[in-house]
Design a protein around this motif. Structure first.
Motif: not given
Length: 524
Positions: A273-288, A452-462
């Motif tokens: 359920q959702g995603v988790e980001l490991a960052t240089s300042a700790g963990t961030v949890s989100a739905d997407a 993307t085929p990964v639930p909760g992950l979308v891409l953006a950029g040029d």
């Protein structure tokens, strides 16, 4: 019953693309992490926050803006990653800017940007009609590069591809063909090829031999042969941070966005359920998560994507491969010089060049930027910026090769603006970077898109595929909208409409009708 809103520019053939319908705001709490504080990330964050989504915006550098960032130097001077043209057909980017500047008073028009070759051959866009096909005819008539003899040699069938484009099909029609190969097939006179085509290809930070012909045709359609906005453009009246990213950062903050600059994302984990980001300042949890970074960072994060074993399906594996195959453009060089005296009064604010070694364009910043103008008035000098796109791969920050490119840029500036040879350099800033995207000739549909085929992950950029005739900053803004809309649609929330230039060339419908009239009737 929906009605057509006011057009975003002068082109009455501009196309409105409606967002999926839904409620005005989210009915349940949702949290989205946006990785990357450039145009794509800021746009996605704005659209999501405006609809009640909780957003955390993570940017690895110290400020917003991404590849259009600016930063302060000593004595009130500023530096950036180089000149950017805000074309009038950048409808979606301008919609973002209007959030903090409804009248776009922060933009000033560039009345002309001549394109010049050695020997004095120069093209101008000032007096050329803006509406196609008259824009094309006007350019050919006015350009010294075209003669009756050279026009007779042009490949008419190839030239028609510039005015009969259809999107997204045109992208795929040129799969496997480079911009250089298309230019060879077009058989324009060499001077016209350099001034009118290759200059623009290199503005995508690419060597035409490595650049997609489909992207080149789309660029010509969007900027010249398919849009009535014209080829003239606007520029910010001061540095990017002062005019846009500072105010937009405050805009996001006021809508509850948590902006964390100086925080890099080290890994993205897809959870049940959702995603988790490991960052240089700790963990961030989100739905997407909206991954809106430069292409190299995106490749690294996708390659290191932490997925549950049961989600590594063949479809996901194929998608991972498509992301891995994307490429970054060669390095580019920006040399900004503060001179002890002024360049000649008749020098244009912006000059495109071809045939001057690595020099691709020259900007005289005090012609339009408030900070540079203030420095110029205080010191009696000029602030001049030089660009070299698609430099050699061994050009790196601080390298002897980078210094050699800078010296050659200065030498070519003396050729273009001879008076600068007599001016002393008061200050000098040299920037080398290689984080831009390369849209190469590989199959268009093999490029990763927003979904993307990964639930909760979308891409953006040029660097992300979009089915519209958009590129550079406008593709970044457009995919930012599309990424936000994709998530909002999943929650039943109304997204943001977007606009594009016409989706087909001025002669595309006529060609289709002619083809239908000549095709045999196989229904009998």
């Amino acid at each position: 019953m929906s009605t057509q809103p006011a057009y975003p520019g002068r082109d009455r053939r501009a196309v409105l693309h409606r967002a999926p319908v839904g409620t005005d705001t989210v009915r349940e709490p949702h949290h989205v992490a946006v990785v990357g504080g450039g145009i794509a990330g800021i746009m996605a964050a704005a659209v999501l926050a405006e609809r009640g989504v909780s957003v955390t915006l993570l940017e690895s550098s110290a400020r917003l803006g991404g590849r259009v960032a600016a930063w302060p130097l000593e004595d009130g001077r500023t530096m950036s990653r180089g000149f950017h043209a805000f074309f009038r057909q950048y409808y979606n980017l301008r919609a973002l800017l209007r959030r903090v500047d409804p009248e776009l008073s922060g933009l000033v028009p560039i009345e002309d940007y001549p394109l010049q070759r050695p020997g004095g051959l120069r093209d101008s866009f000032t007096n050329i009609p803006r509406t196609p096909p008259w824009s094309v005819l006007g350019f050919v008539v006015a350009s010294p590069a075209f003669t009756a003899r050279s026009l007779a040699k042009v490949n008419v069938r190839a030239a028609m591809e510039l005015v009969t484009a259809r999107f997204p099909q045109t992208y795929s029609d040129h799969d496997g063909e480079s911009a250089a190969a298309f230019l060879d097939r077009l058989n324009f006179p060499l001077a016209a090829r350099d001034l009118a085509l290759e200059v623009f290809a290199r503005s995508f930070f690419a060597d035409p031999r490595e650049f997609s012909a489909g992207e080149l045709v789309a660029m010509f359609h969007a900027y010249f042969t398919g849009s009535a906005e014209g080829l003239l453009f606007d520029v910010p009246r001061d540095d990017y941070d002062t005019v846009w990213w500072g105010p937009l950062g405050r805009y996001l903050y006021e809508r509850g966005v948590s902006i964390r600059t100086g925080v890099s994302v080290e890994q993205v984990r897809s959870l049940e359920q959702g995603v988790e980001l490991a960052t240089s300042a700790g963990t961030v949890s989100a739905d997407a998560v909206v991954l809106a970074t430069d292409p190299r960072t995106a490749r690294d994060l996708v390659a290191d994507l932490d997925l549950p074993t049961d989600r590594r399906t063949p479809r996901v594996t194929h998608w991972l491969d498509t992301v891995a195959r994307t490429r970054s453009a060669p390095p580019f060089v920006v040399l900004r010089l503060w001179f002890s005296g002024k360049v000649a009064d008749d020098r244009p604010a912006f000059l495109g060049t071809s045939g001057y070694g690595p020099l691709d364009n020259v900007s005289v910043l005090e012609r339009f930027e408030d900070g540079a103008r203030a420095w110029s008035e205080a010191h009696g000098g000029s602030v001049v910026e030089l660009h070299a796109y698609a430099a050699a791969m061994d050009v790196r920050p601080g390298s002897p090769q980078a210094e050699a490119v800078a010296e050659e840029l200065l030498h070519q500036l003396h050729e273009v603006f001879p008076e600068t040879a007599e001016l002393a350099q008061v200050h000098r800033e040299l920037l080398v970077a290689d984080d831009c995207t390369l849209i190469d000739p590989s199959p268009w549909l093999e490029r990763p898109g927003v979904s993307t085929p990964v639930p909760g992950l979308v891409l953006a950029g040029d660097w992300v595929r979009a089915d519209y005739p958009v590129a550079l900053m406008e593709r970044a803004a457009t995919t930012g909208i599309l990424a936000a809309n994709k998530l909002l649609a999943g929650w039943g929330v109304l997204g943001q409409d977007l606009w594009t230039v016409p989706m087909e060339g001025v002669f595309a419908r006529r060609q289709s009708a002619r083809q239908r009239a000549t095709e045999p009737d196989l229904s009998a």
